[in-house]
Design a protein around this motif. Structure first.
Motif, PDB file in Angstrom:
ATOM      1  N   ALA A   1     -74.182  85.240  20.783  1.00  0.00           N
ATOM      2  CA  ALA A   1     -72.887  84.889  21.371  1.00  0.00           C
ATOM      3  C   ALA A   1     -72.619  83.392  21.285  1.00  0.00           C
ATOM      4  CB  ALA A   1     -72.833  85.351  22.831  1.00  0.00           C
ATOM      5  N   HIS A   2     -73.601  82.580  21.661  1.00  0.00           N
ATOM      6  CA  HIS A   2     -73.362  81.141  21.706  1.00  0.00           C
ATOM      7  C   HIS A   2     -73.374  80.495  20.326  1.00  0.00           C
ATOM      8  CE1 HIS A   2     -72.914  80.894  25.978  1.00  0.00           C
ATOM      9  NE2 HIS A   2     -73.966  81.679  26.108  1.00  0.00           N
ATOM     10  N   THR A   3     -74.030  81.122  19.367  1.00  0.00           N
ATOM     11  CA  THR A   3     -73.919  80.627  17.994  1.00  0.00           C
ATOM     12  C   THR A   3     -72.484  80.820  17.511  1.00  0.00           C
ATOM     13  OG1 THR A   3     -76.256  81.001  17.497  1.00  0.00           O
ATOM     14  CG2 THR A   3     -74.736  80.904  15.623  1.00  0.00           C
ATOM     15  N   ALA A   4     -71.917  81.992  17.769  1.00  0.00           N
ATOM     16  CA  ALA A   4     -70.520  82.247  17.382  1.00  0.00           C
ATOM     17  C   ALA A   4     -69.574  81.312  18.126  1.00  0.00           C
ATOM     18  CB  ALA A   4     -70.158  83.708  17.646  1.00  0.00           C
ATOM     19  N   LEU A   5     -69.793  81.132  19.414  1.00  0.00           N
ATOM     20  CA  LEU A   5     -68.931  80.253  20.208  1.00  0.00           C
ATOM     21  C   LEU A   5     -69.094  78.785  19.803  1.00  0.00           C
ATOM     22  CD1 LEU A   5     -69.359  81.991  23.669  1.00  0.00           C
ATOM     23  CD2 LEU A   5     -67.306  82.003  22.220  1.00  0.00           C
ATOM     24  N   GLY A   6     -70.299  78.401  19.427  1.00  0.00           N
ATOM     25  CA  GLY A   6     -70.540  77.041  18.960  1.00  0.00           C
ATOM     26  C   GLY A   6     -69.788  76.754  17.668  1.00  0.00           C
ATOM     27  N   ARG A   7     -69.763  77.750  16.789  1.00  0.00           N
ATOM     28  CA  ARG A   7     -69.007  77.597  15.541  1.00  0.00           C
ATOM     29  C   ARG A   7     -67.519  77.436  15.846  1.00  0.00           C
ATOM     30  NH1 ARG A   7     -71.045  78.809  10.640  1.00  0.00           N
ATOM     31  NH2 ARG A   7     -69.263  77.501  10.132  1.00  0.00           N
ATOM     32  N   LYS A   8     -67.013  78.205  16.819  1.00  0.00           N
ATOM     33  CA  LYS A   8     -65.606  78.071  17.225  1.00  0.00           C
ATOM     34  C   LYS A   8     -65.331  76.700  17.848  1.00  0.00           C
ATOM     35  CE  LYS A   8     -63.950  82.725  17.953  1.00  0.00           C
ATOM     36  NZ  LYS A   8     -63.306  83.646  18.860  1.00  0.00           N
ATOM     37  N   ALA A   9     -66.360  76.106  18.443  1.00  0.00           N
ATOM     38  CA  ALA A   9     -66.217  74.799  19.092  1.00  0.00           C
ATOM     39  C   ALA A   9     -66.385  73.645  18.101  1.00  0.00           C
ATOM     40  CB  ALA A   9     -67.234  74.666  20.226  1.00  0.00           C
ATOM     41  N   GLY A  10     -66.590  73.971  16.824  1.00  0.00           N
ATOM     42  CA  GLY A  10     -66.651  72.929  15.809  1.00  0.00           C
ATOM     43  C   GLY A  10     -68.018  72.588  15.271  1.00  0.00           C
ATOM     44  N   ALA A  11     -69.056  73.262  15.733  1.00  0.00           N
ATOM     45  CA  ALA A  11     -70.401  73.010  15.208  1.00  0.00           C
ATOM     46  C   ALA A  11     -70.578  73.731  13.874  1.00  0.00           C
ATOM     47  CB  ALA A  11     -71.464  73.493  16.194  1.00  0.00           C
ATOM     48  N   THR A  12     -71.332  73.129  12.999  1.00  0.00           N
ATOM     49  CA  THR A  12     -71.648  73.787  11.735  1.00  0.00           C
ATOM     50  C   THR A  12     -72.785  74.783  11.962  1.00  0.00           C
ATOM     51  OG1 THR A  12     -73.349  72.179  11.094  1.00  0.00           O
ATOM     52  CG2 THR A  12     -71.054  71.685  10.445  1.00  0.00           C
ATOM     53  N   ALA A  13     -72.978  75.663  11.008  1.00  0.00           N
ATOM     54  CA  ALA A  13     -74.101  76.608  11.083  1.00  0.00           C
ATOM     55  C   ALA A  13     -75.416  75.841  11.164  1.00  0.00           C
ATOM     56  CB  ALA A  13     -74.084  77.548   9.875  1.00  0.00           C
ATOM     57  N   GLU A  14     -75.509  74.767  10.414  1.00  0.00           N
ATOM     58  CA  GLU A  14     -76.738  73.954  10.408  1.00  0.00           C
ATOM     59  C   GLU A  14     -76.969  73.304  11.776  1.00  0.00           C
ATOM     60  OE1 GLU A  14     -74.241  73.701   8.062  1.00  0.00           O
ATOM     61  OE2 GLU A  14     -75.324  74.792   6.479  1.00  0.00           O
ATOM     62  N   GLU A  15     -75.906  72.832  12.409  1.00  0.00           N
ATOM     63  CA  GLU A  15     -76.044  72.224  13.734  1.00  0.00           C
ATOM     64  C   GLU A  15     -76.508  73.249  14.762  1.00  0.00           C
ATOM     65  OE1 GLU A  15     -72.868  68.589  14.037  1.00  0.00           O
ATOM     66  OE2 GLU A  15     -72.025  70.626  13.876  1.00  0.00           O
TER      67      GLU A  15
END
Length: 182
Positions: free
Chosen positions: A83-97
């Protein structure tokens, strides 16, 4: 299979129905974690209110999600990691981050300090040292930020424990835990 009933938002009543409606508005659906927690209107109000309050905090959504995946990985919480990986991507983080955050790492020194502290907080069950807090301050965090980092960790411990203890089915794209990937 979940160890607890997942409340159907359509047939929910009272406070749980109202909160699940807000959650559906925010996500487009009611994720399984919230449906599990909806068995207790008080717990659901606590969880949803904490997400809302911290979402308005100074740390920002991206760092909040990076902290969440660092904590989820330490607690072997597949649900929160996904869940938080998906939400992090929505928040502007890259997959690598987001992958780096699972390891408690970041190319940004300030983010790295927050993630290291979050992981230490989990591993030491809150028993951090003066040096640990001073390291956050040296990275540019003030007292408000330190408390907010701890609040993010505490909220994520709550969600991790719900999902792990109750075997809540993951309804986000899966992400491998660091220990699984090794």
């Amino acid at each position: 299979m979940s160890r607890i009933n997942l409340v159907d938002p359509v047939s929910a009543t009272g406070a749980s129905a109202e909160l699940l409606g807000e959650i559906r508005s925010a996500f487009g659906v009611a994720p399984n974690m919230f449906r599990a927690v909806a068995n207790s209107p008080a717990a659901l109000a606590s969880m949803w209110g904490s997400f809302g309050a911290l979402g308005k905090g100074r740390l920002g959504a991206k760092l909040g999600e990076q902290i969440a995946v660092a904590v989820a990985d330490r607690n072997d919480c597949h649900y929160c990691l996904a869940a938080h990986t998906a939400l992090g991507r929505k928040a502007g983080a890259t997959a690598e981050e987001m992958t780096a955050a699972q390891h408690g790492k970041s190319a940004d020194p300030k983010t790295a300090a927050a993630l290291t502290f979050a992981q230490k907080l989990v591993e030491a069950r809150g028993q951090v040292s003066d040096v640990d807090v001073r390291t956050l301050r040296d990275a540019g965090f003030d007292d408000e930020d330190v408390v907010e980092i701890i609040a993010h960790v505490a909220l994520n411990l709550f969600t991790n424990y719900i999902n792990v203890a109750l075997a809540v089915p993951v309804d986000f794209p899966g992400v491998k835990l660091v220990r699984e990937a090794a």
